[in-house]
Design an enzyme around this catalytic site. Structure first.
Site, short mmCIF file in Angstrom:
data_model
loop_
_atom_site.label_atom_id
_atom_site.label_comp_id
_atom_site.label_asym_id
_atom_site.label_seq_id
_atom_site.Cartn_x
_atom_site.Cartn_y
_atom_site.Cartn_z
N VAL A 1 -7.58 -6.29 8.79
CA VAL A 1 -7.26 -7.72 8.97
C VAL A 1 -8.50 -8.47 9.45
O VAL A 1 -8.40 -9.55 10.03
CB VAL A 1 -6.09 -7.93 9.95
CG1 VAL A 1 -4.78 -7.46 9.35
CG2 VAL A 1 -6.37 -7.24 11.29
N CYS B 1 -1.47 1.40 5.60
CA CYS B 1 -0.19 1.70 4.95
C CYS B 1 -0.51 2.59 3.74
O CYS B 1 -1.66 2.91 3.47
CB CYS B 1 0.54 0.44 4.54
SG CYS B 1 -0.07 -0.26 3.03
N ILE C 1 -7.41 -4.39 -6.53
CA ILE C 1 -7.10 -5.03 -5.24
C ILE C 1 -6.98 -4.00 -4.11
O ILE C 1 -7.52 -4.20 -3.03
CB ILE C 1 -5.78 -5.85 -5.34
CG1 ILE C 1 -5.85 -6.84 -6.51
CG2 ILE C 1 -5.47 -6.54 -4.02
CD1 ILE C 1 -6.84 -7.97 -6.33
N ARG D 1 -6.09 -1.57 4.51
CA ARG D 1 -5.60 -2.94 4.71
C ARG D 1 -6.00 -3.53 6.06
O ARG D 1 -5.17 -3.86 6.89
CB ARG D 1 -4.09 -2.97 4.48
CG ARG D 1 -3.74 -2.51 3.08
CD ARG D 1 -2.30 -2.65 2.73
NE ARG D 1 -1.92 -4.06 2.59
CZ ARG D 1 -0.66 -4.43 2.36
NH1 ARG D 1 0.28 -3.52 2.31
NH2 ARG D 1 -0.36 -5.69 2.23
N ASP E 1 0.96 -6.32 -7.58
CA ASP E 1 2.33 -5.92 -7.23
C ASP E 1 3.19 -5.61 -8.46
O ASP E 1 4.32 -5.16 -8.30
CB ASP E 1 3.02 -7.00 -6.40
CG ASP E 1 2.39 -7.13 -5.03
OD1 ASP E 1 2.67 -8.11 -4.33
OD2 ASP E 1 1.57 -6.25 -4.67
N ARG F 1 3.38 -5.03 8.00
CA ARG F 1 2.04 -5.60 8.17
C ARG F 1 2.05 -7.11 8.23
O ARG F 1 1.22 -7.73 8.88
CB ARG F 1 1.15 -5.18 7.01
CG ARG F 1 0.98 -3.74 6.78
CD ARG F 1 0.10 -3.54 5.59
NE ARG F 1 -0.90 -4.59 5.50
CZ ARG F 1 -1.95 -4.67 6.31
NH1 ARG F 1 -2.09 -3.79 7.26
NH2 ARG F 1 -2.81 -5.65 6.19
N ARG G 1 13.05 -2.76 1.07
CA ARG G 1 12.17 -3.74 1.72
C ARG G 1 11.96 -4.95 0.82
O ARG G 1 11.76 -6.06 1.28
CB ARG G 1 10.81 -3.11 2.01
CG ARG G 1 10.84 -2.00 3.03
CD ARG G 1 9.46 -1.57 3.42
NE ARG G 1 8.66 -2.73 3.82
CZ ARG G 1 7.39 -2.65 4.23
NH1 ARG G 1 6.80 -1.48 4.28
NH2 ARG G 1 6.72 -3.71 4.59
N LYS H 1 10.04 -12.61 -1.33
CA LYS H 1 9.79 -11.90 -0.06
C LYS H 1 8.48 -12.37 0.54
O LYS H 1 8.41 -12.72 1.72
CB LYS H 1 9.73 -10.40 -0.32
CG LYS H 1 9.16 -9.57 0.84
CD LYS H 1 9.10 -8.08 0.58
CE LYS H 1 7.88 -7.64 -0.15
NZ LYS H 1 6.66 -7.48 0.64
N ASN H 2 7.42 -12.40 -0.29
CA ASN H 2 6.09 -12.68 0.24
C ASN H 2 5.87 -14.15 0.56
O ASN H 2 4.92 -14.49 1.26
CB ASN H 2 5.02 -12.13 -0.69
CG ASN H 2 5.02 -10.61 -0.69
OD1 ASN H 2 5.63 -9.99 0.18
ND2 ASN H 2 4.36 -10.02 -1.66
C1 EPZ Z 1 -0.21 -9.72 0.24
O1 EPZ Z 1 -0.74 -8.71 1.08
C2 EPZ Z 1 1.16 -9.24 -0.20
N1 EPZ Z 1 2.01 -9.05 0.97
C3 EPZ Z 1 1.01 -7.92 -0.96
O2 EPZ Z 1 2.30 -7.55 -1.43
C4 EPZ Z 1 0.09 -8.15 -2.17
O3 EPZ Z 1 -0.10 -6.92 -2.83
C5 EPZ Z 1 -1.25 -8.70 -1.69
O4 EPZ Z 1 -1.04 -9.91 -0.93
C6 EPZ Z 1 -2.19 -9.03 -2.86
O5 EPZ Z 1 -1.57 -9.96 -3.69
C7 EPZ Z 1 2.58 -10.13 1.55
O6 EPZ Z 1 2.38 -11.26 1.13
C8 EPZ Z 1 3.46 -9.88 2.73
P1 EPZ Z 1 -4.64 -9.37 0.76
P2 EPZ Z 1 -2.08 -8.99 1.94
O7 EPZ Z 1 -5.05 -9.80 2.11
O8 EPZ Z 1 -2.11 -10.40 2.37
C9 EPZ Z 1 -8.31 -6.50 1.69
C10 EPZ Z 1 4.13 -6.14 -1.79
O9 EPZ Z 1 4.28 -5.13 -2.49
N2 EPZ Z 1 -8.37 -7.19 2.97
O10 EPZ Z 1 -4.66 -10.34 -0.36
O11 EPZ Z 1 -2.19 -7.93 2.97
C11 EPZ Z 1 -7.03 -5.66 1.51
O12 EPZ Z 1 -7.19 -4.40 2.10
C12 EPZ Z 1 2.87 -6.32 -0.96
O13 EPZ Z 1 4.96 -7.09 -1.71
C13 EPZ Z 1 -9.43 -6.93 3.84
O14 EPZ Z 1 -10.30 -6.11 3.55
O15 EPZ Z 1 -3.18 -8.74 0.83
C14 EPZ Z 1 -6.88 -5.63 0.02
O16 EPZ Z 1 -7.69 -4.59 -0.49
C15 EPZ Z 1 1.95 -5.12 -1.07
N3 EPZ Z 1 -9.49 -7.59 5.02
C16 EPZ Z 1 -7.43 -6.99 -0.44
O17 EPZ Z 1 -8.22 -7.47 0.64
C17 EPZ Z 1 -8.54 -8.52 5.38
O18 EPZ Z 1 -8.65 -9.11 6.47
C18 EPZ Z 1 -6.36 -8.02 -0.74
O19 EPZ Z 1 -5.49 -8.07 0.38
C19 EPZ Z 1 -7.46 -8.77 4.50
C20 EPZ Z 1 -7.40 -8.10 3.30
#
Ligand code: EPZ
Length: 423
Positions: free
Chosen positions: A125, A118, A331, A123, A309, A94, A401, A22-23
């Site tokens: 960006v 969420c 995380i 989360r 995850d 997202r 999902r 998915k990811n």
């Molecule tokens: C991806 O989310 C995955 N989703 C998530 O899977 C997964 O848990 C996550 O990576 C970590 O491995 C997809 O790929 C669609 P991050 P992402 O940016 O990219 C913070 C699932 O269950 N952060 O690595 O959103 C964030 O809040 C989902 O399939 C910021 O602060 O994760 C988190 O605490 C859930 N600012 C940490 O970093 C930002 O601009 C890691 O988030 C971006 C992230």
């Protein structure tokens, strides 16, 4: 809303085919925006998130055809006539933010709704936005949307250094860099297999990328990318989830398409807990070494560490382990919502901030429970498989999902599981 009814039963035996990730698919699909030529993905998972991303790309003017029962996504974005990603789609998923980098790189402008938070955390960006600003983008946040422009219509290569690892921000920066003018170096890049898969696809499209899978990715921007056909990498999170089924119930299950390199840290933890993971020609074969699993401590980390995850699913196993385990979620700030639901099933869990202490019990008891997010929902199903009596998991739209046909895959291994259509 549908529910899933699970009856605790004995060992599970059989084979479970693992789908495409998915990811990975959710970042490969926006890559079609980088080229006017067709991009076709094979081994695509059949999930509601994929349908949401399809709707989003179509709303921008891309053509997305779902073929072969959804396994193939034939996409073409030769005529993008709308550069606004609407809130009513983005709020559902997202990952929609991943159209920002490609749209900006291709046409020099984009308007994308901020995704909002969420269940598992705020989360933000901000890292996505900072990376694009480093590449010259001018961003204006108003009315809940990011209004982005690239001066002169083109981003420029830059050094992008992330203060901490972000999968999505790495993906946005990587896709944007492929068409930027000059060289981009992404430092402290995410190393997840989904990033490597994206880089492989972009290289097939003509991108010049080095270092994917390491913390430093270097991209030489090119003027245009051509079309490609690319198979979506196996879903390591679905794989890990189904590896836990024989671990929590007993029996032996072979996960078809599973690869040890995708789940090495997770498999190591299972081994410590007394679960055998063996590579076969077709995938990974999993069974308990001898009776009840042992308690182990788990800390979630970016790849190649233990994946966040799989934390909820691992907690379900450790609720039945011999001894006390400590799980640290490093995380996300709120990713223990499955704990109170597992406690309704008799689990003994103490949650303090990002740490959960789990004292194993010999048997969980079935109960009505509620899914709160995608991975929590499947951890409740795993617990239900090992519990005495019946468990009804409500709000399984979360489940759909990220897991295709979960009841069919588990039923094929002897699980008593059925979907109850909701009103
Ligand atoms: C991806 O989310 C995955 N989703 C998530 O899977 C997964 O848990 C996550 O990576 C970590 O491995 C997809 O790929 C669609 P991050 P992402 O940016 O990219 C913070 C699932 O269950 N952060 O690595 O959103 C964030 O809040 C989902 O399939 C910021 O602060 O994760 C988190 O605490 C859930 N600012 C940490 O970093 C930002 O601009 C890691 O988030 C971006 C992230």
């Amino acid at each position: 809303m549908d529910s899933i009814l699970v009856r605790g039963n004995g060992p599970l035996n059989g084979v479970i085919p693992i789908a495409g990730a998915k990811n990975a698919c959710l970042t490969l699909m926006p890559a079609t925006l980088l080229s006017e030529e067709p991009l076709t993905l094979t081994n695509a998972p059949r999930l509601s998130d994929i349908r949401t991303m399809t709707q989003l790309l179509q709303s921008l003017g891309a053509e997305v055809a779902s073929l072969k029962d959804g396994l193939v996504l034939a996409m073409s974005s030769h005529s993008i006539d709308n550069h606004t990603a609407d809130y009513d789609i983005v709020r559902k998923m997202r990952a929609s933010i991943l159209v920002l980098g490609p749209m900006l790189a291709r046409d020099g402008h984009a308007i994308v709704s901020l995704p909002g938070g969420c269940a598992i955390g705020a989360r933000p960006v901000d890292l996505h936005l900072k990376a694009l600003e480093a590449m010259g983008a001018e961003l204006d946040l108003r009315d809940g949307y990011v209004h982005a422009k690239a001066p002169g219509g083109r981003l420029k290569g830059a050094v992008v250094e992330f203060p901490f690892v972000s999968v999505g921000a790495t993906e946005n920066a990587l896709m944007a860099a492929t068409l930027a003018k000059g060289t981009t170096v992404i430092k402290n890049a995410a190393r997840e297999p989904e990033i490597v898969d994206l880089a492989h696809c972009l290289k097939k499209m003509g991108a010049q990328i080095e270092g994917e899978g390491t913390s430093t990715i270097t991209v030489q921007g090119v003027d245009r990318l051509h079309g490609a056909t690319h198979p979506v990498v196996t879903d390591r999170i679905e794989l890990g989830t189904y590896m836990l089924a024989p671990a929590i119930c007993g029996g032996e299950v072979e996960c078809l398409g599973g690869r040890m390199d995708l789940v090495a840290a997770f498999a190591e933890k299972l081994d410590q807990a007394g679960v055998s993971v063996v590579e076969t020609e077709r995938g990974l074969k999993v069974s308990r070494k001898n009776g009840r699993v042992k308690a182990v401590d788990v800390t979630t980390e970016p790849f190649p560490g233990f994946p966040t995850d799989l934390q909820a699913q691992m907690m379900a196993l450790l609720c039945t382990a011999d001894g006390t385990s400590v799980l640290e979620e490093k995380i996300f700030e709120n990713r223990f919502m499955h704990a109170p639901e597992l406690m309704r099933m008799g689990a003994k869990i103490d949650v303090h901030g990002g740490t959960a202490k789990v004292t194993g019990v010999s048997k969980l008891r079935g109960a009505p429970v509620m899914a709160t997010d995608l991975r929590a929902s499947v951890s409740l199903i795993l617990a239900g498989l090992a519990a005495e009596g019946e468990t009804v998991v409500s709000r399984v739209y979360h489940l759909d999902r990220g897991y295709e046909r979960v009841e069919e895959k588990l039923m094929a291994c002897g699980a008593h599981i059925e979907r109850i259509a909701g009103n």
